[in-house]
Design an enzyme around this catalytic site. Sequence first.
Site, PDB file in Angstrom:
ATOM      1  CD  GLU A   1      -3.566   0.596 -16.473  1.00 38.74           C
ATOM      2  OE1 GLU A   1      -4.276  -0.413 -16.614  1.00 38.74           O
ATOM      3  OE2 GLU A   1      -2.830   0.775 -15.488  1.00 38.74           O
TER       4      GLU A   1
ATOM      5  CG  HIS B   1      -8.405   2.733 -11.201  1.00 36.02           C
ATOM      6  ND1 HIS B   1      -7.710   3.782 -10.663  1.00 36.02           N
ATOM      7  CD2 HIS B   1      -7.545   1.676 -11.185  1.00 36.02           C
ATOM      8  CE1 HIS B   1      -6.489   3.408 -10.332  1.00 36.02           C
ATOM      9  NE2 HIS B   1      -6.364   2.116 -10.645  1.00 36.02           N
TER      10      HIS B   1
END
Length: 507
Positions: free
Chosen positions: A53, A336
Amino acid sequence: MPEPGLSPTTLRIVSLNCWGLKYISKVRAPRLREIGRQLAIASPPPDIVGLQECWTQEDYHAIRAETAKVLPYAKFYHSGIFGGGLVILSRWPFEEASMVAYPLNGRPAAFYRGDWFVGKGVACARIRWGKGRRGVVEVFCTHLHAPYEPEPYDSYLCHRTAQAWHISKLVQHARERGHLALALGDFNMRASSLAHDLIAAHTGAVDVWSVLHPDAALGSSVDAIERARGRPVPTAKVARDRDGATCDSVLNTWRWNKGNRQRLKRGEEVHVSEDEPDPKAKRLDYVFVGGPLGGREKAGGSVDEDGVEEEDWTVVDANVGMMMRHPSIKCSLSDHFSVEATLELRPRKQGVAGVEGKNQPSSSSSPADSAIKPNTSPFPLPSLLPSTTYASILTLTRTYTERERRQRRLRLSHCALQLLITISCLVAVWWAPHNGVAFALMFVSSLGMAAGVLDGLMGGLFVGSELRALREFDWEVRTAKEMAERQESAYGEGTRSLMTESGKSAR
């Protein structure tokens, strides 16, 4: 910089989902720049980093600017309509790199989810740090299809399982070439899932976290599989240190409620205790390591193609990292945390190939055992799961295939119906009482025909392509099932239990 031709004896690996979606992720640019800075000052410094990402060239170059001295080699991978978001950074030069798209990767109709449009796949890099086959590591960085419902109700479970199958083949082939193989990224899977079992069994690679933490949770504490184990809800510290939770942790500011996030924006110091219960924390990010296969034996040990005594990479450390906050914005660097691992090169135990770890099975000379473990044959047998597992995958695949066939019929029928409606509207224009009615008929028919053509294209082209990819996947799984059945038939029921344990050994 490493001395040319000198292979390392330790290897530090980092994988992080950066949450860098353009226009969607909040304070994206400063967060990703800080991720680069933290990688640059990390101790011990990373040798290989996989990012997911990281969507924009702007963010990639910001990270490169921060890490250029520590990780001088890097590759931003291009894929799909909006990019794949994958980046690999390395201490050593790239010998080869490629982007391998997944044949099954979501549906274009689910545009609000975006998986199909970003073109998910595997970012592959062959990195050379020394001479011969031992001087190469092959890195596979990926981001599997996101789950939108819990298993087994997730409508994309078939796609994610097929993606795990696809990357497992790439890792296995790298090992057969005699190279160290690393598969890392956001796998969007539980440690108890079909996808996890496929990667562990078919590659023979180990899940580094499970090597050092065999008692780690198989999902979040609210998942049925964990509730069945009857363990208490872990604290944030336990979820991090024992379970390797990289996602949905109460310690991550992007999982806080709106009130606490507003307090952060106002510059207030907000902290969550590590003793806070963390029921939703789970592990979605993984590093799999597989040692080279092949080689030949000599008295006292094994040797490689050049006659040099071989060594194996051993997992010596695994931790959750990148938990610090941005120094000025005070938010977590991503939604995350990272998963990080340290490998150490040690002499190979005679007759045993591959990566070592605490939960690696001991060597055995039984036929059934040798059939499911890595071996030193120039043509190593693949590890297999029980035939019942492949049967489950086939059932999943065929159920999904029937769903897509129904979808195809509905979409093509809608296209044909809309064509009839459009023709009817055009004919009705001739008898329209005034121009306003004629305009309305033309407008409605045009919009309807556009939707019909779109459905027709998806049903005729996309679903057709998806069904062909499903047929390929089905054939490969059926072949593996037949191989597993032959092994079970040849070696008896004992093999079934050994194969089951082999499938669980990397959990």
